[in-house]
Motif scaffolding. Structure first.
Motif, PDB file in Angstrom:
ATOM      1  N   GLU A  78      -2.610   8.906   3.650  1.00 30.73           N
ATOM      2  CA  GLU A  78      -3.098   7.542   3.900  1.00 30.73           C
ATOM      3  C   GLU A  78      -4.048   7.153   2.783  1.00 30.73           C
TER       4      GLU A  78
ATOM      5  N   THR B 171      11.069   4.412  -3.288  1.00 28.82           N
ATOM      6  CA  THR B 171      10.002   3.442  -3.072  1.00 28.82           C
ATOM      7  C   THR B 171       9.851   2.498  -4.257  1.00 28.82           C
TER       8      THR B 171
ATOM      9  N   LYS C  28       0.826  -1.212   0.000  1.00 30.33           N
ATOM     10  CA  LYS C  28       0.000   0.000   0.000  1.00 30.33           C
ATOM     11  C   LYS C  28       0.860   1.261   0.000  1.00 30.33           C
ATOM     12  N   ASP C  29       2.054   1.180   0.592  1.00 32.57           N
ATOM     13  CA  ASP C  29       2.959   2.332   0.583  1.00 32.57           C
ATOM     14  C   ASP C  29       3.452   2.642  -0.826  1.00 32.57           C
TER      15      ASP C  29
END
Length: 288
Positions: A44, A196, A23-24
């Motif tokens: 979020e 990421t 999810k990140d």
């Protein structure tokens, strides 16, 4: 090591971006996307249909789009399109409207409706300009005055990145270059620009070495190729154009006749429905 799977395959794309453990990765990708349209970064995200082992590549009930929601309630839909299914703009608005209207429960007022964002990542060219990332809103033609911020549609066209060199800074382009293909020669620079991305790359490498994941990937790849071939066949034969003209003239019988011909070739009901304009139930009824 096995050849890397294609991250443009929607099954693989959802495994990388649409699972709870990644999810990140999705959050950073979305923030890079929205940064280009001037929006504030998200802190979020909630996955509404996270990947599970029940997402079978050949199951028509499986949804390989990614549905997410922000803490403010904004809805986001991300769809990867490996092949051109045609009429993508109408298809996009149709599904956007369904998501938007489905928010209201009985007794609720219209002001309860939250913004809906659709992000289409296309492996083909659609918009007639050179931009690889186009963003659409509802605005007045002459003044640019915004009617409502509730509609936002993104088109990212990977085909427009053919001559794009690897950047030396962070941003959305790094993510799209990763998605465009499994050429590892640029990975080191891409993940330096976007740290990421390393997790997305690690996930892709893991899936590429997993025997079961590769089997499911190949099943999905074959399904997507077969579907694209059927649509292309129908288009080349002029079926799509003939049906569109017939429906506009109110001659539904022509559409039914051609749909019957397509059924005789063994083409799937969902493909016939999309091509003809008939509903799937109407096509099913023609079998009898």
């Amino acid at each position: 090591m096995s050849d890397l799977l294609d991250p443009r395959n929607d099954f693989v794309f959802k495994r990388i971006f649409g699972s709870e453990e990644n999810k990140d990765v999705l959050l950073v990708f979305l923030n890079r996307t929205f940064a280009e349209s001037g929006e504030q970064p998200l802190t979020e995200i909630v996955l509404l249909n996270p990947y599970t082992d029940k997402d079978a590549p050949l199951d028509k009930q499986s949804i390989f789009d990614i549905w997410a929601k922000t803490v403010e309630g904004k809805l986001i839909n991300i769809e990867m399109q490996l092949f051109n299914k045609y009429d993508i703009e109408k298809r996009t608005l149709y599904y956007w409207s369904k998501r938007y209207s489905s928010q209201l429960q009985e007794g609720q007022t219209y002001k309860e409706l939250k913004k809906c964002v659709t992000i289409n990542i296309l492996n083909y060219s659609f918009i007639t300009n050179e931009r690889y990332h186009n963003v659409f809103h509802l605005r007045e033609d002459h003044t640019g005055l915004e009617l409502s911020d509730d509609l936002e549609v993104h088109f990212m066209e990977l085909s427009k990145l053919d001559d794009q060199s690897v950047p030396m800074e962070g941003g959305l382009i790094n993510w799209l270059l990763f998605l465009k293909g499994a050429d590892k020669s640029n990975w080191e620079v891409l993940q330096m620009n976007e740290p990421t991305l390393k997790k997305a790359m690690d996930t892709l490498e893991f899936l590429s070495q997993d025997r079961e994941a590769r089997r499911l990937y190949e099943e999905r790849q074959k399904y997507l190729h077969d579907e694209a071939s059927m649509i292309e066949w129908a288009t080349e034969k002029g079926i799509a154009k003939g049906i569109e003209k017939g429906l506009m003239e109110g001659e539904k019988r022509k559409a039914i006749e051609i749909a019957k011909n397509m059924l005789s070739f063994g083409i799937e009901v969902s493909i016939i429905a999309k091509t003809s304009g008939l509903t799937e139930s109407e096509v099913e009824a023609l079998k009898d």
